[in-house]
Every structure is written in C-alpha cells, then in structure tokens.
Design an enzyme around this catalytic site. Structure first.
Site, short mmCIF file in Angstrom:
data_model
loop_
_atom_site.label_atom_id
_atom_site.label_comp_id
_atom_site.label_asym_id
_atom_site.label_seq_id
_atom_site.Cartn_x
_atom_site.Cartn_y
_atom_site.Cartn_z
N GLU A 153 1.53 -0.40 -4.95
CA GLU A 153 0.43 0.46 -5.39
C GLU A 153 1.02 1.80 -5.83
O GLU A 153 1.19 2.71 -5.03
CB GLU A 153 -0.56 0.69 -4.23
CG GLU A 153 -1.75 1.55 -4.66
CD GLU A 153 -2.39 2.30 -3.51
OE1 GLU A 153 -1.82 2.31 -2.39
OE2 GLU A 153 -3.45 2.90 -3.73
N ASP A 195 0.84 -1.20 0.00
CA ASP A 195 0.00 0.00 0.00
C ASP A 195 0.88 1.26 0.00
O ASP A 195 1.84 1.34 0.76
CB ASP A 195 -0.89 -0.04 1.26
CG ASP A 195 -1.93 1.04 1.25
OD1 ASP A 195 -2.74 1.06 0.31
OD2 ASP A 195 -1.95 1.87 2.19
N ASP A 211 -10.31 1.06 -4.91
CA ASP A 211 -9.97 2.48 -4.86
C ASP A 211 -10.56 3.28 -6.02
O ASP A 211 -10.29 4.49 -6.12
CB ASP A 211 -8.44 2.65 -4.88
CG ASP A 211 -7.83 2.42 -3.52
OD1 ASP A 211 -8.50 2.69 -2.51
OD2 ASP A 211 -6.67 1.96 -3.46
#
Lengths: 484, 484
Positions: free
Chosen positions: A240, A210, A323
């Site tokens: 990410e 992340d 997301d």
C-alpha cells in the site's frame, strides 16, 4: 537485474472484500460465535459498528464472483481484531471468530482454489493492537515485561486508554490503539517474517502489505520477499504505497503497489471537474486538477516510465478502496464518468481490482461510508454490472490487455487513444471525455498490425482504411471503446 | 450411583511444576523467543519478574523426574499469559511463547508419554485477562462490542488500568487484571467447554481446575465432565477446592480436589507448634491448632467419611503448592517434621503430589517466595531426596498404598498407627511425633492378615507375635515407619 513478478497476476481481475460488509452466511456454522450488537445489514456504516459479515458468507457468494468473472480476491484484514476493519491485529495466527475462525478460512481457501481463484490477504505488519500479546504484556508488566523491546516505548508509565495522559509509546499516526512494532529488534523482524511465511505455507497466494513505507528497518522487505518467494515463487506481494513507489518497486521488494497514482489520473481525466471536493480534498491521493486527454497522455507516459515493465503488469489498479470514497459517489454518480473510468481501469497495464459492490453501483462517501453492506439484488445497478462483466471478460481473455505492450496513439483536448499490442493481437482503446461526439482521424504507424475487425466494447462508428493505415473514429459524447 | 474415577491416578505420584521456575533449556530451540529483563535464575522471586523457565527445559529434566520415580506432572498454567504465574490467560489455545509455544508442548507431551508419564494442565476458566480477545474487544469497543455479554459489565466506561476509577466489570477478587467470564452466557460456556475438549483431544491426561467454585452456573462442571470423559474416560479432573468439597465430589463433577483438608491435618499433627504463624495465619488452609495423634485420627476419619472411596483414591494430596508457603519453611526447616509429613503424604489414600523442589529441600515462604527457581545440584538436600525416592517407589509399587483399604489401628497422644490393606498385602504405618521414643503394643484384630515380615521404611524396632496377633513397636523420637 532480471525482474520476475507472478504471471497469474497479469491475467487476474481482483475483487477487494471488506469482510464485515460483503456477505453474512445464511447457514451459521460450528465455531461461528454469535455476536451481539450487530447493526442491521442495511443501515449505513458507523465507525464502531459491526454488520457481521463472515467468511462462510463469502463462500456462499463464490458462485456470484465466478459468474462476475473475477479470479482473485483481496481481503482486507481477516485476523482476530477488536475493530470492524480489523487493522488492529490481536492475533496474526487466528482468523477472527466473527468471521468463522481458521476453520472458515480453510474452507474458503479450498473453495476458492477449486474455482481457480487466488486469495490475497492483508498483512498489517507495521503496528499491532493494545490487546496483541507482546504489547499487552508491556501494558501488564510495564518495564518488567520480557517483551519490552518489541515496541517503541518512550517513557513510563504507558497510558493505553486514557487520552488525557501521554501514551508514551510510538503508534501509527499517534493513534494509541495502534502501537508500532520495533522492527529493529531482530526478534520482532523474525516474528513478522514467520507470520508471512505461515500463511503462504497454508496456501494463500499473496500479501497486500498495509503501510509498508512506515517500516524503515533496512532490508526488511527484501528479506520478506526472499522468504515468501522461497515458499511460493508465484506469491504476489503488493504494497500500500500511494505515491511514487520506485523505492519499493526495484524488483527486490514488492511485485506492485496499490496504484493510486493511476487512480488519481483516471479520475482527474474522466471525472474532471465533476469530482466533488468533499470526497477528495482530504484524501491521500490527488485526482485534480482536471486533465485534458493530452495531459492525461503525459501523466500516463510518466507513470509507465516510472517502474520496470514486469512490475507495471502486476500493479494493483483500482478506482477506489476502503480507504477512499467510492468513485461513483466522488463523481456525483455520473454514469458515463463511472463507465469510462472502469474502461480505463480494465485496459491499463496492471491487474484491475474491483472494490466489492462497485460492480453493482454501490455508493459511499468517505470512511466509514465507503464500507456499506453489499446490497440485495433489487438494489443493484444492472447497467453497471453488465459492463463490468463485459470488461472483466475482455480483460481476462484478451492476452493483449494482460501483458500487451502499451502504446500511446493519439490525444487532443478530449480524446485519448492508445493501443495494447501482443504478438498477433492489437487492441485500440479510445476514450472521449467531451460532452460532444468527437471525430478523430488516426494514422497508425507501420509498427502496428491492426485489422479493424470488430468492436469489442463500446458504441463507436469507425472506418479502417487498411491501405492508408488510417482509422476514422466517431466517438459519441463521453464514450469509450475497444476495437480489435 | 456407581462412581468411576481414573485408575491411573490411583497409582500415580504427581510432580507439580511452576513452569517459569523449574528448568530453562540449555539448548534454545526455534520458536523460543528470547525474553528481555529475565531475573538471574538464582535470585529470589519477585512479584513481576520472570526467571525464564521453559518446556524444552522440562523435557531435558524428564530423566531426572523418571529417576525420581514420579509418573505424572501437573503444570500450573502454560498458556499464553502476561504474568509470570500465567493465571491471567491471554489465549487458551497457545502455549506461552516464553515456554516455547505449542511446538515445545507437543514435544513435551510426546516425550512424557513415551516415559508413561501423564500430563495434567491447569485450566483457568473462571476469569481471563485484560488482553484476552473477547475482553479486550470490550475495552476497545465499549458497549458496541459484539462480545459485551461474554463478561460481567456493571457500568460504562470501564477502567481496566486506572485504579482511581471504578473498574466497572466483575473480576476475581476485584483484581481488575482478572475479568470474570459470564458463564451464564451459553456461548461462553460453549467456548470454555471447547477449550477443555481441545487439549484433551491433543493428548493431555487431565485438567486441574482453578477456583472452580467461583463458577456458579448450574450444570457447568457436570457438562464439563461429560464432555471431557466422552473424549477420554480416563482423563483426570481435579478441582482447586480448599474446603469441604462434597458439593463437587458427588461423582458427576470432579474426580478429586487438591486435598488441602488433608494437608492441614498432616501439618497440624506432625508440625504441631513448630509451624511458624507468619506462613499460615493468612493462608486459605488452617493447619492449627496442633493435633495429638488421637485428634489426628478423628480428623482423618472424618475426611475419609466425607467422600466416596473411589474419589478418595483420586484426591490430589499435597503438603504445599504455589499457593502456600513451602512446608519446609512453614516448619522452620525441622528435618523430622518434613520427613514425617512426607511419610503421611505417601501413605494416605489419594495421589501424592510433590511441589517441584520439595524433594530436594527447596525452601520458600509465602508467594512469591514459594516459587523459587529449582536449584543446582550442589544446593540439594540429599537426605530429603533419598527418602522421597524411597517413598515414591513404595507408593508406586505397593498396591495397598494405591488402592488398599484404610484402617485406623491405634492412637495415643503422640503415636498414630494405621493400615493399608489390599488382598494379600497388609502394610502397617506408624508415626511418633513425640520428642521421645515411644513403645506401643498393638493388638491387631482378626480381620487383618499381617505377617510382620519386614520394615519397608523407617527406623523402628518391632516384634510381631503371630500367635497373639500382637505388634510391639519401639518408635524412636519423631519417627515413622512402614511395615509389611
């Protein structure tokens, strides 16, 4: 340098699971604490509500996933967290009790591995939560805390919950629920490295990281890669990163990133002006302006030249995620746009990742709406499921789609044609985004060995003139195909 | 009913360790995170400061404890906690990282068991802490929390850190750092039971239960006992009950309590008016008014009639603890008062518990002063250490002191005499609290077989007239003895 990325990823199709929303066990197990306040499974998501999905439920769905054809699962966070998306990690060594705890995860990992399915977890190493022990200690003890330099304190006192006063500590996007680690503290770095190692030793097949770009400490991700690969050289490390990721894709850090650069090009090309502004204008990817096939060709060429080929093959490609709004909703549920994008997803270099429910036509706008509960079978879009199964199957069993060279062949305003080539296998993929049928005549150059034997996917009329190496295609309106 | 208590406790001498203050490893180990802000080991305690003791350090001191002669350790809390005394549990399954984590505890448990030393842990099951996951979730999610009924919420919003607003949840003594579990929730009860079971399965030898009287849920401690004893019938369960504990000492709950009822009588008798008010007037035990020997005799008789004999033998007897001023300081460091109290501690029914450092004369007033760091050898009171070793040795190897019947023999104003009797062994213990030598003539009745063979402990002149069963004792001022 000789860049090495995990071979298994190259022939994998990922399935991204948001654990609270995918499946709830029908047979509650020991150690599964019974939560209160669960929202009904079939209601729309709310920012704070839980639907109560769990890992025992995922185990019960492995048959479904196997039949679908996916062979890798990427889980958004599963560690103990006081938040339904679980990006607020409370304890990196405990699977959330509502998910069934470590017991359920061990069972899941075993069950997945028995089916040759890989499991990748989400590592949130930039920030923790207010309840995370080392941060909570700072809240409890203030400047006396023995762990005061594990986070980035600005001034005293801290105000963790009262928004009317300055938080006085650094947090991700200034959200005080997400205090940011001080990665420059070697102890913190070591702590996070050990978490990475621990779960790989436990058997997970990789880490999705992340917001790894937020960690600025020099050498952090290089060390992470070295230590993870020392335990399992085939562990997958995917970051990410929404933008140009060359800084991280040099072979010393990640095997790939969540390839939103590709996402936005596919969406701009096949979605074009069908994309609904409301779902994309504030998003961190930019699927606009609409792209013609020629423009798409240029953009793809640029992406393919951005990173080493071994990394291209282990990018995580996706049309949407937890997301973003779901692509289905972004394109106003236009069926052909969805199918064409899916076709490009499964034929582009890199591992396709299906966001749970996309394969049965689950809709959803921006967060939290994109995190709806997986619906019962009577609400599935079976057409979508059908072509997903076909494409997954092709993707997994055509080596050229996994590791074959990518060769641009043809583009005009609305038709884009490319090949995937591997030794004896040549696949030609063509997409027509026009509202009319398009006829194109393609001269395949001498370097391509193509036999024009069969249509693997799609409705298309074609004529292969072997002597002239000429392929004549008649593509129906808004259609695509795979030829072998 | 037939009351069964653990045999090993009856012949044990406990050593109570406050982990932050007993020993710090000389050889830091992997997994031992390096805390900041540690106070120097030799400075006086502060409410929030850490000295940095750890369990690797305890392992390094096991030789010392073995030579001292103790064979059981009671640890005040060791689980992860954002507080130097660690009564604010953050995670019941993790040993605090500053102590070395679970790795260090496993090593300690092994090392202790190899030496036939038992290990009892402190279970804080009435309340948790603000960072404890299930409570923290309520702070994070408010009324949406799936665990909202794990604690006792009064109203919303909660105010965990801002004392100017109502906390709005129940906490121990209204301390908002210590939110109280809702034990009436069967899930919470189950959760706590499983913690109890988990550590007993891991090999600990018992639980000291913090403020167990605060848990009002019917049947809670009965179930706890049943489940713990099902794993290890010899596990020791000892409650922190300061007063008449008959409610819990019925054989279905605890094997004993921290016997402050005895503590206060010993202190009032041998300390008398030497006790310094400042240390006892606000304490939860009442070592006053001063007791004559005759009065002490009555009080002891009453205590011994309060509970079944099998429980008397497994009471945890103590002169002080982390919750009181040290007895040494309470009596103004009067050497004879300390020795006499220690003699009574080691000869009364029940297992004596030495609060770390008492054996080398460590002083300390009320909390936090009673939690000073264990001093280096050059600061030890070797006289105190010497008689501790003698008394520990006698206590462990004279069966009559472990399980022998208690028989009152004689008391006047200042002299108290009693016997401990077991089969062939008869021990006579006498204490003179007067500032003068005292001569007493005692007629031992026909039921006591006494041979007057030797002085096991103390300075005393004695004359045993076998024919008359008469014992003449000349006890120096403020002295005590053990005769066999």
């Amino acid at each position: 340098m000789d860049i090495k990325t995990p071979d298994w990823v190259k022939s994998s199709v990922f399935y991204q699971i948001f654990p609270d929303r995918f499946a709830k066990t029908q047979h509650p197990k020991p150690g599964l604490w019974q939560p209160k306040n669960l929202e009904p499974w079939d209601t729309l998501p709310t920012p704070q509500g839980y639907k109560g999905g769990d890992l025992w439920g995922v185990i019960e769905k492995l048959d479904y996933l196997q039949e679908l054809g996916v062979n890798a699962i990427y889980f958004t966070p599963i560690f103990q967290s006081a938040c339904n998306h679980r990006y607020h990690t409370h304890d990196y060594y405990q699977v959330d009790p509502m998910l069934g705890g470590n017991l359920a995860f061990e069972a899941l990992l075993d069950a997945a591995h028995q089916r040759d399915m890989k499991v990748v977890l989400d590592g949130v190493f930039n920030h923790a939560s207010r309840g995370f022990f080392f941060f909570n200690d700072i809240l409890e003890n203030g400047s006396h805390s023995p762990w005061v330099d594990w986070f980035r304190i600005i001034d005293w006192p801290l105000s963790p919950y009262d928004g009317s006063k300055p938080a006085n500590y650094m947090s991700w996007w200034d959200i005080r629920a997400l205090p940011q680690f001080n990665h420059d503290n070697p102890q913190v770095k070591e702590y996070l490295m050990q978490i990475g190692e621990y779960w790989v030793k436990k058997g997970i097949d990789g880490w999705r990281l992340d917001v790894p770009n937020e960690i600025k400490t020099l050498g952090f991700w290089q060390e992470f890669r070295t230590r993870i690969k020392a335990i399992n050289p085939e562990a997958y490390i995917v970051g990410e990163i929404w933008t140009d990721a060359r800084e991280w894709l040099d072979g010393t850090q990640f095997d790939g990133v969540m390839n939103y650069l590709l996402t936005e090009k596919i969406l701009a090309f096949v979605g074009g002006d069908r994309l609904l502004d409301i779902y994309v204008e504030s998003a961190p990817y930019n699927p606009y302006p609409p792209l013609s096939a020629k423009e798409y060709a240029k953009k793809i060429d640029k992406i393919l030249n951005l990173y080493p080929w071994q990394i291209q093959l282990t990018q995580m490609n996706l049309l949407d995620s937890h997301d973003t709004a779901r692509y289905r909703t972004v394109v106003g549920e236009d069926p052909k746009s969805i199918e064409l994008a899916t076709l490009l997803l499964f034929t582009s270099p890199g591992a396709p990742s299906i966001y749970y429910g996309d394969e049965i036509g689950l809709a959803g706008g921006l967060d939290p709406d994109c995190r709806r509960s997986f619906p019962p079978e009577n609400n599935w879009d079976l057409d979508v499921l059908d072509y997903h199964k076909k494409l997954i199957n092709l993707r997994r069993y055509c080596p050229a789609l996994c590791t074959g060279e990518y060769q641009f062949i043809f583009a005009n305003q609305s038709v884009y044609v490319f090949a995937r080539l591997l030794e004896e296998q040549t696949l030609i993929i063509a997409v027509n985004i026009s509202e009319q049928a398009e006829k194109v005549v393609i001269d395949l150059n001498q370097t391509i060995t193509f036999n024009g034997e069969q249509i693997l996917y799609g409705d298309v009329e074609y004529d292969w003139i072997q002597s002239k190496k000429q392929l004549n295609l008649i593509l129906p309106a808004r259609s695509g195909c795979i030829l072998e």
